[in-house]
Design a protein around this motif. Structure first.
Motif, PDB file in Angstrom:
ATOM      1  N   ARG A  55      45.123  45.296  41.796  1.00 28.69           N
ATOM      2  CA  ARG A  55      43.958  44.567  42.136  1.00 28.69           C
ATOM      3  C   ARG A  55      45.244  42.854  42.576  1.00 28.69           C
ATOM      4  NH1 ARG A  55      41.825  44.368  38.034  1.00 28.69           N
ATOM      5  NH2 ARG A  55      39.770  45.512  38.487  1.00 28.69           N
ATOM      6  N   LEU A  56      44.937  42.288  43.288  1.00 27.84           N
ATOM      7  CA  LEU A  56      45.830  40.845  43.401  1.00 27.84           C
ATOM      8  C   LEU A  56      44.801  39.587  43.763  1.00 27.84           C
ATOM      9  CD1 LEU A  56      47.024  43.546  44.499  1.00 27.84           C
ATOM     10  CD2 LEU A  56      48.555  41.749  46.886  1.00 27.84           C
ATOM     11  N   ALA A  57      45.094  38.815  42.712  1.00 30.28           N
ATOM     12  CA  ALA A  57      44.126  37.249  43.096  1.00 30.28           C
ATOM     13  C   ALA A  57      44.902  36.369  43.250  1.00 30.28           C
ATOM     14  CB  ALA A  57      43.045  37.741  41.645  1.00 30.28           C
ATOM     15  N   VAL A  58      44.329  35.042  43.941  1.00 33.71           N
ATOM     16  CA  VAL A  58      44.830  34.216  44.034  1.00 33.71           C
ATOM     17  C   VAL A  58      43.733  33.136  43.101  1.00 33.71           C
ATOM     18  CG1 VAL A  58      45.223  31.983  45.205  1.00 33.71           C
ATOM     19  CG2 VAL A  58      45.593  34.438  46.599  1.00 33.71           C
ATOM     20  N   VAL A  59      44.405  32.135  42.336  1.00 27.38           N
ATOM     21  CA  VAL A  59      43.657  31.987  41.035  1.00 27.38           C
ATOM     22  C   VAL A  59      44.628  30.324  41.021  1.00 27.38           C
ATOM     23  CG1 VAL A  59      43.500  32.155  38.368  1.00 27.38           C
ATOM     24  CG2 VAL A  59      44.038  34.519  39.257  1.00 27.38           C
ATOM     25  N   HIS A  60      42.925  29.486  40.712  1.00 22.86           N
ATOM     26  CA  HIS A  60      43.201  28.353  40.562  1.00 22.86           C
ATOM     27  C   HIS A  60      43.491  27.221  39.134  1.00 22.86           C
ATOM     28  CE1 HIS A  60      42.563  23.938  41.542  1.00 22.86           C
ATOM     29  NE2 HIS A  60      43.140  23.858  42.448  1.00 22.86           N
ATOM     30  N   ALA A  61      43.898  27.112  38.507  1.00 23.41           N
ATOM     31  CA  ALA A  61      44.270  26.830  37.291  1.00 23.41           C
ATOM     32  C   ALA A  61      42.861  26.223  36.965  1.00 23.41           C
ATOM     33  CB  ALA A  61      45.621  25.691  36.743  1.00 23.41           C
ATOM     34  N   GLU A  62      41.695  25.479  37.553  1.00 22.43           N
ATOM     35  CA  GLU A  62      40.438  25.418  36.963  1.00 22.43           C
ATOM     36  C   GLU A  62      39.666  25.353  38.074  1.00 22.43           C
ATOM     37  OE1 GLU A  62      41.076  20.766  37.816  1.00 22.43           O
ATOM     38  OE2 GLU A  62      43.308  20.405  36.553  1.00 22.43           O
ATOM     39  N   GLN A  63      39.910  26.053  38.760  1.00 16.10           N
ATOM     40  CA  GLN A  63      38.378  26.552  39.309  1.00 16.10           C
ATOM     41  C   GLN A  63      38.838  28.076  38.964  1.00 16.10           C
ATOM     42  OE1 GLN A  63      39.269  25.293  43.346  1.00 16.10           O
ATOM     43  NE2 GLN A  63      38.695  23.339  42.891  1.00 16.10           N
ATOM     44  N   GLY A  64      39.296  28.675  38.684  1.00 18.69           N
ATOM     45  CA  GLY A  64      39.778  30.322  38.774  1.00 18.69           C
ATOM     46  C   GLY A  64      40.068  31.264  40.041  1.00 18.69           C
ATOM     47  N   ALA A  65      39.547  32.444  40.344  1.00 18.05           N
ATOM     48  CA  ALA A  65      40.019  33.387  41.920  1.00 18.05           C
ATOM     49  C   ALA A  65      39.103  32.417  42.271  1.00 18.05           C
ATOM     50  CB  ALA A  65      39.662  34.717  41.024  1.00 18.05           C
ATOM     51  N   ILE A  66      39.713  32.992  43.606  1.00 17.40           N
ATOM     52  CA  ILE A  66      39.599  31.545  44.783  1.00 17.40           C
ATOM     53  C   ILE A  66      39.531  32.977  45.645  1.00 17.40           C
ATOM     54  CG2 ILE A  66      39.830  29.853  44.117  1.00 17.40           C
ATOM     55  CD1 ILE A  66      42.024  29.621  45.932  1.00 17.40           C
ATOM     56  N   ASP A  67      40.168  34.007  45.943  1.00 15.05           N
ATOM     57  CA  ASP A  67      40.066  35.083  46.192  1.00 15.05           C
ATOM     58  C   ASP A  67      41.027  36.851  45.474  1.00 15.05           C
ATOM     59  OD1 ASP A  67      40.463  35.915  49.741  1.00 15.05           O
ATOM     60  OD2 ASP A  67      42.172  37.162  48.879  1.00 15.05           O
ATOM     61  N   THR A  68      40.261  37.722  46.043  1.00 19.69           N
ATOM     62  CA  THR A  68      40.631  38.600  45.479  1.00 19.69           C
ATOM     63  C   THR A  68      41.291  39.977  46.916  1.00 19.69           C
ATOM     64  OG1 THR A  68      39.805  37.907  43.950  1.00 19.69           O
ATOM     65  CG2 THR A  68      39.994  40.925  43.662  1.00 19.69           C
ATOM     66  N   ALA A  69      41.846  40.970  46.466  1.00 17.07           N
ATOM     67  CA  ALA A  69      41.894  42.122  47.210  1.00 17.07           C
ATOM     68  C   ALA A  69      42.378  42.834  46.297  1.00 17.07           C
ATOM     69  CB  ALA A  69      43.130  42.135  48.359  1.00 17.07           C
ATOM     70  N   ILE A  70      42.284  44.477  46.987  1.00 14.37           N
ATOM     71  CA  ILE A  70      42.622  45.778  46.234  1.00 14.37           C
ATOM     72  C   ILE A  70      43.351  46.124  46.893  1.00 14.37           C
ATOM     73  CG2 ILE A  70      41.705  48.080  45.396  1.00 14.37           C
ATOM     74  CD1 ILE A  70      40.828  45.205  43.620  1.00 14.37           C
ATOM     75  N   LEU A  71      44.831  46.891  46.356  1.00 12.64           N
ATOM     76  CA  LEU A  71      45.551  47.819  47.093  1.00 12.64           C
ATOM     77  C   LEU A  71      44.956  48.861  46.770  1.00 12.64           C
ATOM     78  CD1 LEU A  71      48.746  45.357  47.815  1.00 12.64           C
ATOM     79  CD2 LEU A  71      46.612  45.077  48.824  1.00 12.64           C
ATOM     80  N   SER A  72      44.340  50.151  47.291  1.00 15.39           N
ATOM     81  CA  SER A  72      44.302  51.421  46.560  1.00 15.39           C
ATOM     82  C   SER A  72      46.434  52.230  46.945  1.00 15.39           C
ATOM     83  CB  SER A  72      43.876  52.055  47.097  1.00 15.39           C
ATOM     84  OG  SER A  72      43.781  52.381  48.250  1.00 15.39           O
ATOM     85  N   PHE A  73      46.320  52.684  45.783  1.00 15.47           N
ATOM     86  CA  PHE A  73      47.401  53.189  45.756  1.00 15.47           C
ATOM     87  C   PHE A  73      47.609  54.769  46.863  1.00 15.47           C
ATOM     88  CE2 PHE A  73      47.489  52.840  40.570  1.00 15.47           C
ATOM     89  CZ  PHE A  73      48.934  52.260  41.252  1.00 15.47           C
ATOM     90  N   ALA A  74      46.327  54.812  46.874  1.00 13.04           N
ATOM     91  CA  ALA A  74      45.854  56.042  47.884  1.00 13.04           C
ATOM     92  C   ALA A  74      46.466  55.499  49.765  1.00 13.04           C
ATOM     93  CB  ALA A  74      44.707  56.455  48.142  1.00 13.04           C
TER      94      ALA A  74
END
Length: 162
Positions: A55-74
């Motif tokens: 799970r990749l997430a771009v996290v803002h220090a004050e606002q929390g996660a602003i984008d998330t992506a899942i990269l599957s092993f398959a």
């Protein structure tokens, strides 16, 4: 059993940017004053103690996660060689996953993983949010930062028309 997270990022992914592992997540910062961080952790499946990707997430220090992506092993062929060697077919238990609940094991649960495709996908994701993060020169025709765009202005006090 611990996930050996630091070892996974050091040995399997070998990312081109610096970061630190806190618990079972990897955090990277880009730019000294930016409030944005890249967080990478293991994405669990519906089975307890089993992981099927990152799970990749771009996290803002004050606002929390602003984008998330899942990269599957398959999708990224991370365990293709291991699964072929062990004759684990797609759709079968354990295909393209690893489990952390084998307490008798001395090696990391992701032993045999190939991180090349995952690394490339992570670098591409990071380049979107943190241009220049992979250390590669920018693609010709693209600027160093986000493309400027004109936002539509607000109409105040006018009549609406159809």
């Amino acid at each position: 059993m611990p996930l050996h997270t630091q070892q996974f990022f050091d040995d399997v992914l070998q990312l081109p940017f610096d970061g630190t592992v806190v618990g079972d997540a990897f955090y990277a910062t880009f730019g000294s004053g930016s409030p944005l961080r890249l967080r990478i952790d293991f994405a669990a499946t519906i089975t307890h103690g089993e992981y099927g990707g990152l799970r990749l997430a771009v996290v803002h220090a004050e606002q929390g996660a602003i984008d998330t992506a899942i990269l599957s092993f398959a999708d990224h062929h991370t365990f293709a060689r291991r699964d072929a060697r062990l004759d684990i077919a797609p759709g079968g238990g354990g295909h393209s996953t690893f489990r952390d609940w084998h307490t008798q094991r001395s090696e990391p649960p992701w032993k045999g993983a190939d991180g090349a495709d995952l690394r490339q996908a992570i670098e591409q994701y990071a380049e979107v949010w943190f241009p220049g993060s992979s250390g590669r020169p920018p693609v010709p025709g693209r600027g160093a930062g986000p493309a400027p765009h004109a936002a539509p202005g607000l109409v105040r006090g006018g009549r609406r028309t159809r």
